[in-house]
Design a protein around this motif. Structure first.
Motif, PDB file in Angstrom:
ATOM      1  N   TYR A   1      29.597  15.269 163.694  1.00 11.04           N
ATOM      2  CA  TYR A   1      29.942  13.923 164.128  1.00 11.04           C
ATOM      3  C   TYR A   1      28.746  12.987 163.971  1.00 11.04           C
ATOM      4  N   TRP A   2      29.066  11.721 163.711  1.00 10.53           N
ATOM      5  CA  TRP A   2      28.084  10.646 163.851  1.00 10.53           C
ATOM      6  C   TRP A   2      28.603   9.670 164.901  1.00 10.53           C
ATOM      7  N   TYR A   3      27.759   9.414 165.912  1.00 11.27           N
ATOM      8  CA  TYR A   3      28.049   8.421 166.928  1.00 11.27           C
ATOM      9  C   TYR A   3      27.010   7.307 166.817  1.00 11.27           C
ATOM     10  N   ARG A   4      27.393   6.128 167.258  1.00 17.80           N
ATOM     11  CA  ARG A   4      26.436   5.025 167.354  1.00 17.80           C
ATOM     12  C   ARG A   4      26.453   4.498 168.785  1.00 17.80           C
ATOM     13  N   GLN A   5      25.268   4.147 169.242  1.00 21.76           N
ATOM     14  CA  GLN A   5      25.125   3.577 170.567  1.00 21.76           C
ATOM     15  C   GLN A   5      24.323   2.289 170.449  1.00 21.76           C
ATOM     16  N   ALA A   6      24.977   1.150 170.683  1.00 20.79           N
ATOM     17  CA  ALA A   6      24.241  -0.110 170.718  1.00 20.79           C
ATOM     18  C   ALA A   6      23.405  -0.129 171.990  1.00 20.79           C
ATOM     19  N   ALA A   7      22.382  -0.939 172.011  1.00 22.97           N
ATOM     20  CA  ALA A   7      21.436  -0.974 173.121  1.00 22.97           C
ATOM     21  C   ALA A   7      22.168  -1.152 174.452  1.00 22.97           C
ATOM     22  N   GLY A   8      21.972  -0.190 175.365  1.00 26.65           N
ATOM     23  CA  GLY A   8      22.573  -0.278 176.686  1.00 26.65           C
ATOM     24  C   GLY A   8      24.081  -0.126 176.714  1.00 26.65           C
ATOM     25  N   ARG A   9      24.632   0.401 175.655  1.00 30.34           N
ATOM     26  CA  ARG A   9      26.091   0.511 175.567  1.00 30.34           C
ATOM     27  C   ARG A   9      26.543   1.958 175.490  1.00 30.34           C
ATOM     28  N   GLY A  10      27.833   2.139 175.356  1.00 38.03           N
ATOM     29  CA  GLY A  10      28.417   3.483 175.266  1.00 38.03           C
ATOM     30  C   GLY A  10      28.317   4.064 173.882  1.00 38.03           C
ATOM     31  N   LEU A  11      28.932   5.226 173.721  1.00 37.67           N
ATOM     32  CA  LEU A  11      28.886   5.974 172.467  1.00 37.67           C
ATOM     33  C   LEU A  11      30.158   5.735 171.670  1.00 37.67           C
TER      34      LEU A  11
ATOM     35  N   GLN B   1      33.747  -0.161 158.795  1.00 38.39           N
ATOM     36  CA  GLN B   1      32.376  -0.593 158.963  1.00 38.39           C
ATOM     37  C   GLN B   1      31.640  -0.552 157.642  1.00 38.39           C
ATOM     38  N   ASN B   2      30.373  -0.823 157.760  1.00 39.86           N
ATOM     39  CA  ASN B   2      29.502  -0.920 156.608  1.00 39.86           C
ATOM     40  C   ASN B   2      28.830   0.412 156.289  1.00 39.86           C
ATOM     41  N   LEU B   3      29.281   1.479 156.889  1.00 35.26           N
ATOM     42  CA  LEU B   3      28.613   2.766 156.752  1.00 35.26           C
ATOM     43  C   LEU B   3      29.552   3.787 156.116  1.00 35.26           C
ATOM     44  N   SER B   4      28.960   4.826 155.578  1.00 34.43           N
ATOM     45  CA  SER B   4      29.729   5.945 155.045  1.00 34.43           C
ATOM     46  C   SER B   4      29.046   7.240 155.435  1.00 34.43           C
ATOM     47  N   ALA B   5      29.781   8.333 155.355  1.00 38.16           N
ATOM     48  CA  ALA B   5      29.213   9.630 155.689  1.00 38.16           C
ATOM     49  C   ALA B   5      29.586  10.638 154.607  1.00 38.16           C
ATOM     50  N   SER B   6      28.738  11.637 154.452  1.00 40.60           N
ATOM     51  CA  SER B   6      29.008  12.695 153.484  1.00 40.60           C
ATOM     52  C   SER B   6      28.568  14.027 154.062  1.00 40.60           C
ATOM     53  N   ARG B   7      29.226  15.072 153.607  1.00 39.96           N
ATOM     54  CA  ARG B   7      28.892  16.432 154.045  1.00 39.96           C
ATOM     55  C   ARG B   7      28.835  17.306 152.795  1.00 39.96           C
ATOM     56  N   PRO B   8      27.698  17.287 152.138  1.00 39.39           N
ATOM     57  CA  PRO B   8      27.580  18.054 150.884  1.00 39.39           C
ATOM     58  C   PRO B   8      27.448  19.563 151.091  1.00 39.39           C
ATOM     59  N   GLN B   9      26.998  19.958 152.276  1.00 41.26           N
ATOM     60  CA  GLN B   9      26.887  21.377 152.599  1.00 41.26           C
ATOM     61  C   GLN B   9      27.470  21.607 153.987  1.00 41.26           C
ATOM     62  N   ASP B  10      27.749  22.857 154.293  1.00 34.74           N
ATOM     63  CA  ASP B  10      28.439  23.186 155.545  1.00 34.74           C
ATOM     64  C   ASP B  10      27.729  22.650 156.776  1.00 34.74           C
ATOM     65  N   ARG B  11      26.399  22.700 156.776  1.00 36.64           N
ATOM     66  CA  ARG B  11      25.658  22.326 157.980  1.00 36.64           C
ATOM     67  C   ARG B  11      24.806  21.091 157.785  1.00 36.64           C
ATOM     68  N   GLN B  12      25.195  20.250 156.839  1.00 35.31           N
ATOM     69  CA  GLN B  12      24.451  19.033 156.562  1.00 35.31           C
ATOM     70  C   GLN B  12      25.396  17.845 156.618  1.00 35.31           C
TER      71      GLN B  12
ATOM     72  N   LEU C   1      23.412  -4.399 157.543  1.00 38.29           N
ATOM     73  CA  LEU C   1      23.616  -5.666 158.231  1.00 38.29           C
ATOM     74  C   LEU C   1      22.834  -5.646 159.542  1.00 38.29           C
ATOM     75  N   LEU C   2      22.581  -6.820 160.081  1.00 36.01           N
ATOM     76  CA  LEU C   2      21.898  -6.886 161.375  1.00 36.01           C
ATOM     77  C   LEU C   2      22.677  -6.104 162.442  1.00 36.01           C
ATOM     78  N   SER C   3      23.999  -6.172 162.372  1.00 35.16           N
ATOM     79  CA  SER C   3      24.840  -5.521 163.366  1.00 35.16           C
ATOM     80  C   SER C   3      24.829  -3.998 163.266  1.00 35.16           C
ATOM     81  N   ASP C   4      24.194  -3.470 162.243  1.00 35.00           N
ATOM     82  CA  ASP C   4      24.073  -2.017 162.115  1.00 35.00           C
ATOM     83  C   ASP C   4      22.963  -1.446 162.994  1.00 35.00           C
ATOM     84  N   SER C   5      22.174  -2.297 163.601  1.00 33.50           N
ATOM     85  CA  SER C   5      21.110  -1.816 164.484  1.00 33.50           C
ATOM     86  C   SER C   5      21.698  -1.021 165.640  1.00 33.50           C
TER      87      SER C   5
END
Lengths: 110, 113
Positions: free
Chosen positions: B34-44, B62-73, B82-86
């Motif tokens: 999983y990938w989670y994001r937490q903005a400053a002082g906010r939830g997950l 969103q402006n992001l993407s994810a990849s899983r090229p190997q089982d544990r990566q 973007l600024l909002s990606d912080s």
């Protein structure tokens, strides 16, 4: 995205006072989990509740699962400065996902 | 025992630059990731999850993407930040068929300037 409501959002207490955070879901849950995130750190698993009305204790922490399995609470007795952090509940979503509550940030003043 | 590593721990990136955050899990096989994001002082906020190699589900547009090229990566990327990606990005894993208790990495603090 989906989130679980937690109240309060913030709580400031004097050391030695008690603290409670509440978690409410719109659906009946198979289980609920609680996590603690220290300032600047990552969330760490505390406990999982499964049974209706279940109560579990970890030292000064008491976790309760509602009879209808739609709400849960975490109560800390006699808070200490080491209890500072944000407490999250989390509920399963579909098969493989966990949705976290909005969190309650606890500040303890010595 | 199982461990999860995530890097870099902190980074400051200009708007429009690319992003790559990497996460690896050791001591287990076929985990859910999983990938989670937490903005400053906010939830997950759950961004992506994966039940296997090249199997990625996106939770929010969103402006992001994810990849899983190997089982544990598990890799989180962006072509143009973007600024909002912080925020604080957390990689996490759960054992496949052993309940859904989630274990988080140390997190990556991203500041887009």
């Amino acid at each position: 995205g989906q989130q679980v409501m937690q109240i309060p959002q913030y709580q400031h207490v004097q050391e030695g006072e008690d603290f409670t955070t509440y978690c409410n879901s719109s659906t009946t849950l198979s289980n609920i989990q609680w996590y603690k995130q220290r300032p600047g750190g990552h969330p760490v698993f505390l406990i999982q509740l499964v049974k209706s009305g279940e109560v579990k204790k970890q030292k000064r922490l008491t976790f309760q699962f509602g009879e209808a399995k739609k709400n849960s609470s975490l109560h800390i007795t006699a808070t200490q400065t080491t209890d500072v952090g944000t407490y999250f509940c989390a509920e399963p979503y579909n098969t493989d996902k966990l949705i976290f509550g909005t969190g309650t940030r606890l500040q303890v003043f010595p | 025992s199982q461990t999860i590593h995530q890097w870099p721990a902190t980074l400051v990136q200009p708007v429009g630059s690319p992003l790559s955050l990497e996460c690896t899990v050791e001591g287990t096989s076929n985990p859910n990731l999983y990938w989670y994001r937490q903005a400053a002082g906010r939830g997950l906020q759950l961004l992506f999850y994966s039940i296997g190699i090249d199997q990625i589900s996106s939770e929010v547009p969103q402006n992001l993407s994810a990849s899983r090229p190997q089982d544990r990566q598990f890799i989180l990327s962006s072509k143009k930040l973007l600024l909002s990606d912080s925020g604080f990005y957390l990689c996490a894993w759960t054992p496949r068929l052993s309940g859904n208790t989630i274990y988080f990495g140390e997190g990556s603090w991203l500041t887009v300037v």
